[in-house]
Design a protein around this motif. Sequence first.
Motif, mmCIF file in Angstrom:
data_model
loop_
_atom_site.group_PDB
_atom_site.id
_atom_site.type_symbol
_atom_site.label_atom_id
_atom_site.label_comp_id
_atom_site.label_asym_id
_atom_site.label_seq_id
_atom_site.Cartn_x
_atom_site.Cartn_y
_atom_site.Cartn_z
ATOM 1 N N HIS A 27 -17.447 31.121 14.504
ATOM 2 C CA HIS A 27 -18.823 31.398 14.103
ATOM 3 C C HIS A 27 -19.574 30.126 13.751
ATOM 4 O O HIS A 27 -20.774 30.046 13.905
ATOM 5 C CB HIS A 27 -18.830 32.373 12.927
ATOM 6 C CG HIS A 27 -18.156 33.667 13.255
ATOM 7 N ND1 HIS A 27 -18.844 34.770 13.690
ATOM 8 C CD2 HIS A 27 -16.849 34.016 13.256
ATOM 9 C CE1 HIS A 27 -17.998 35.750 13.926
ATOM 10 N NE2 HIS A 27 -16.771 35.326 13.670
ATOM 11 N N GLY A 28 -18.821 29.106 13.283
ATOM 12 C CA GLY A 28 -19.448 27.854 12.879
ATOM 13 C C GLY A 28 -20.004 27.070 14.056
ATOM 14 O O GLY A 28 -20.981 26.347 13.921
ATOM 15 N N SER A 44 -19.838 40.017 2.262
ATOM 16 C CA SER A 44 -21.005 39.370 1.673
ATOM 17 C C SER A 44 -22.230 40.260 1.871
ATOM 18 O O SER A 44 -22.379 40.897 2.914
ATOM 19 C CB SER A 44 -21.230 38.018 2.349
ATOM 20 O OG SER A 44 -22.474 37.492 1.948
ATOM 21 N N ASP A 77 -25.085 37.096 3.384
ATOM 22 C CA ASP A 77 -24.874 36.386 4.637
ATOM 23 C C ASP A 77 -24.439 37.368 5.717
ATOM 24 O O ASP A 77 -24.012 38.475 5.409
ATOM 25 C CB ASP A 77 -23.684 35.428 4.384
ATOM 26 C CG ASP A 77 -24.012 34.026 4.795
ATOM 27 O OD1 ASP A 77 -24.890 33.855 5.644
ATOM 28 O OD2 ASP A 77 -23.354 33.104 4.259
ATOM 29 N N TYR A 78 -24.436 36.932 6.962
ATOM 30 C CA TYR A 78 -23.782 37.705 8.008
ATOM 31 C C TYR A 78 -22.292 37.759 7.713
ATOM 32 O O TYR A 78 -21.704 36.765 7.307
ATOM 33 C CB TYR A 78 -23.955 37.007 9.360
ATOM 34 C CG TYR A 78 -25.332 37.158 9.936
ATOM 35 C CD1 TYR A 78 -25.686 38.326 10.606
ATOM 36 C CD2 TYR A 78 -26.270 36.130 9.824
ATOM 37 C CE1 TYR A 78 -26.958 38.469 11.144
ATOM 38 C CE2 TYR A 78 -27.537 36.269 10.350
ATOM 39 C CZ TYR A 78 -27.883 37.437 11.008
ATOM 40 O OH TYR A 78 -29.128 37.592 11.528
ATOM 41 N N ASN A 79 -21.697 38.909 7.919
ATOM 42 C CA ASN A 79 -20.238 39.006 7.835
ATOM 43 C C ASN A 79 -19.659 38.766 9.223
ATOM 44 O O ASN A 79 -20.123 39.344 10.204
ATOM 45 C CB ASN A 79 -19.835 40.390 7.321
ATOM 46 C CG ASN A 79 -20.196 40.564 5.864
ATOM 47 O OD1 ASN A 79 -19.609 39.930 4.991
ATOM 48 N ND2 ASN A 79 -21.192 41.387 5.598
ATOM 49 N N ASN A 80 -18.674 37.891 9.286
ATOM 50 C CA ASN A 80 -18.136 37.457 10.575
ATOM 51 C C ASN A 80 -16.802 38.135 10.884
ATOM 52 O O ASN A 80 -15.867 38.045 10.099
ATOM 53 C CB ASN A 80 -17.918 35.941 10.543
ATOM 54 C CG ASN A 80 -19.220 35.200 10.284
ATOM 55 O OD1 ASN A 80 -20.220 35.466 10.940
ATOM 56 N ND2 ASN A 80 -19.201 34.286 9.333
ATOM 57 N N ASN A 114 -14.665 37.218 7.739
ATOM 58 C CA ASN A 114 -15.083 36.060 6.930
ATOM 59 C C ASN A 114 -13.910 35.123 6.658
ATOM 60 O O ASN A 114 -13.745 34.596 5.558
ATOM 61 C CB ASN A 114 -15.736 36.529 5.623
ATOM 62 C CG ASN A 114 -17.029 37.283 5.896
ATOM 63 O OD1 ASN A 114 -17.714 37.016 6.904
ATOM 64 N ND2 ASN A 114 -17.379 38.214 5.037
HETATM 65 C C1 NAG Z 1 -20.522 33.649 9.050
HETATM 66 O O1 NAG Z 1 -20.639 32.545 9.922
HETATM 67 C C2 NAG Z 1 -21.887 31.879 9.802
HETATM 68 C C3 NAG Z 1 -21.950 30.840 10.906
HETATM 69 O O2 NAG Z 1 -20.915 29.935 10.773
HETATM 70 C C4 NAG Z 1 -21.976 31.251 8.423
HETATM 71 O O3 NAG Z 1 -23.220 30.605 8.261
HETATM 72 C C5 NAG Z 1 -21.835 32.358 7.384
HETATM 73 O O4 NAG Z 1 -21.806 31.798 6.103
HETATM 74 C C6 NAG Z 1 -20.577 33.156 7.617
HETATM 75 N N1 NAG Z 1 -20.573 34.317 6.729
HETATM 76 C C7 NAG Z 1 -19.736 34.444 5.691
HETATM 77 C C8 NAG Z 1 -19.907 35.659 4.831
HETATM 78 O O5 NAG Z 1 -18.863 33.646 5.427
#
Ligand code: NAG
Length: 629
Positions: A520-521, A593, A596-599, A568
């Motif tokens: 995701h990063g 979370s 934020d988006y949950n990954n 996450n």
């Molecule tokens: C999910 O990934 C994005 C992109 O790397 C990041 O900005 C975000 O903090 C991540 N979400 C969580 C809850 O860790």
Amino acid sequence: MGGRLLCLLLMGTLCPRAWADPSFAIDYDRNCFKKDGTCFRYISGSVHYFRIPAAYWRDRLLKMYMTGLNAIQVYVPWNYHEPQPGLYAFQGDRDLERFLDLTSELGLLVIIRPGPYICSEWDMGGLPAWLLNKKDIALRSSDPDYLNAVDSWMSVLLPKLRPRLYNNGGNIISVQVENEYGSFPACDYDYMRHLHKIFRLYLGDEVVLFTTDGNTHNELKCGTLQGIHATVDFGPADNATKSFELLRRFQPTGPLVNSEYYTGWLDYWGQNHSSSSAQLVSRGLQDILEMGASVNMYMFEGGTNFGYWNGADFKKKYLPITTSYDYDAPLTEAGDPTEKLLAIRAVISKFLSVPLGPFPPPSPKYDYGVVKLQKVGNLADFLDIFSPGCPTVTQYPITFEDAKQYFGFMLYRTRLPWDTPDITSLTDPFNGVHDRAYVTIDGSFAGVLERDHIRTINVTGSAGEWLDVLVENMGRINFGSYLSDFKGLVSNLTLAGDLLKDWVVYPLNIDGPVAEGWPHGGENNILRGPKIESNTGPTFYMGTFQTAARGDTFLKLTNWRKGQVWINGFNVGRYWPARGPQVTLYVPGSILSTKDYNNVTVLELESAPSGFRAFLIDRPILNGTSQAV
Ligand SMILES: *[C@@H]1O[C@H](CO)[C@@H](O)[C@H](O)[C@H]1NC(C)=O
Ligand SMILES: *[C@@H]1O[C@H](CO)[C@@H](O)[C@H](O)[C@H]1NC(C)=O
Ligand SMILES: *[C@@H]1O[C@H](CO)[C@@H](O)[C@H](O)[C@H]1NC(C)=O
Ligand SMILES: *[C@@H]1O[C@H](CO)[C@@H](O)[C@H](O)[C@H]1NC(C)=O
Ligand SMILES: *[C@@H]1O[C@H](CO)[C@@H](O)[C@H](O)[C@H]1NC(C)=O
Ligand SMILES: *[C@@H]1O[C@H](CO)[C@@H](O)[C@H](O)[C@H]1NC(C)=O
């Protein structure tokens, strides 16, 4: 000290009980435990901090207190706390001392089981896999290499427990030495004597030490030791009178204890879900309590084998344990009270006063809906991320332990030695795939080999093409004679009967990069490998979801086959709905979370369904149909 002095001055007559030194011992005349001078028995439940996120420890313990238990019983898994020799982990979800602090704050006593072996359906029964660096080590015996490692671990662990012993002002009333040692064929009394000696060395002469064994003569014979209080374990289907009569042959006086009264049972992949009736469990509990015995219910809250921590049994074949350790226990995997809990509480209330006040309600569960995933790429395209060091070049395969990678996955790569335009068999002649292998040729998925099940597959290809064998460690055997359960390719593979040679072996650290945000990063990681159109073979997928409310949910990967999932960066565990019976994975709200988006990161090992959809639903499904191969 001041209080004691005053007591002496007042000749004891005016001395309140609270001023006396706390004491916990065994009264062999009255066949009971003696707590602060009076007869005492415990009604306890097992709960494993290592199977519950730390954020929920207090919640689960409070519910156990509210059921009327006066004690909890807990194992300490050595491999969870000493991942590499001499390297210790006691933070976050591994913060044993914080867990013990919470038990004390809630007024619960503790029966602790520090091993070194714990079974517990946990990888290798809690023994660190690095013990296998010495290939012929005799585990759970007086092999000096094994004992040295045990001594060094106990010199770290036991001093943490000493100030917490009841006699030292803490809440630990008793300590188990080893675990069901009588079920282990070695029957090495010198080993048990050695443990006895080091437990006394670090914990003192006062503390109550005990052993636990199955309710047969042979188990009690090899598991008990002079000077250590013997206890037994049995479930609701066993005759309690008979089990305690047998125990009396080894422990003629002192309190009767069932250290593991089974409230349910574990599940294996490919076998039916286990359950046991609330009525049967509560009736059996009443029988035990009517006999005046102490009892610990195993499990009271089972929890989850997150990550790669599940163990396996061996009954004619290798049987890996599911991710869920719900156990059909009185508190569910997600910590909710059940009908069984209420039935147990009603029985306890006949013997002890149960705390008043409303029982904590179930926590809300969320249906977050569909998570749309997209393909990231094939695992083999990201070797520079997961295996940044040099791979091992070797004529014949090495094991996970040789590579000092103890969990997860390793990739074994070689080249097809000749053209195989016609169907040719790739075979595991010595049953040495430990435990499951995903085979690709030149990037195309060719099939699966599985320990004790699938020993050969048909392949085709051209000389010089990559033959990739991704091997999954599905959990080390935790019980019985086969504890030295090496992982990876532990023997050679053959192609049309010829030994395959000249391997390049890649240890894979997938969890590190995923915990740090991969993929995701870095969006540019996505689909940058050679484009393979099919969605088969080991492949990563990712997706995100948002939520305003944070709570527990259950991940359902409908029509996906088998793999590993992270949310996450937290390794939620293995999924295998194609095998069953577990269909959904418990996702603790504590890892989600709301900001934020949950990954969601999925490693699917065989094949993804079209649409790449996952579902987050509000209830568990643990009893799906099981598909034995
Ligand atoms: C999910 O990934 C994005 C992109 O790397 C990041 O900005 C975000 O903090 C991540 N979400 C969580 C809850 O860790
Ligand atoms: C349980 O065992 C005791 C002692 O061996 C025996 O007397 C009793 O009949 C047994 N009870 C049942 C229900 O089998
Ligand atoms: C598993 O459950 C199915 C469906 O209820 C049943 O037909 C089967 O006999 C069970 N298998 C075992 C081994 O109990
Ligand atoms: C491999 O192919 C042969 C020949 O077509 C066939 O008889 C055999 O069943 C196949 N084996 C497997 C494991 O699919
Ligand atoms: C593979 O076979 C070779 C040659 O027989 C043997 O030396 C080697 O030990 C075998 N490797 C394994 C992992 O069994
Ligand atoms: C699974 O359990 C649920 C809830 O207890 C029940 O409704 C359902 O019939 C069970 N399914 C199977 C296949 O046994």
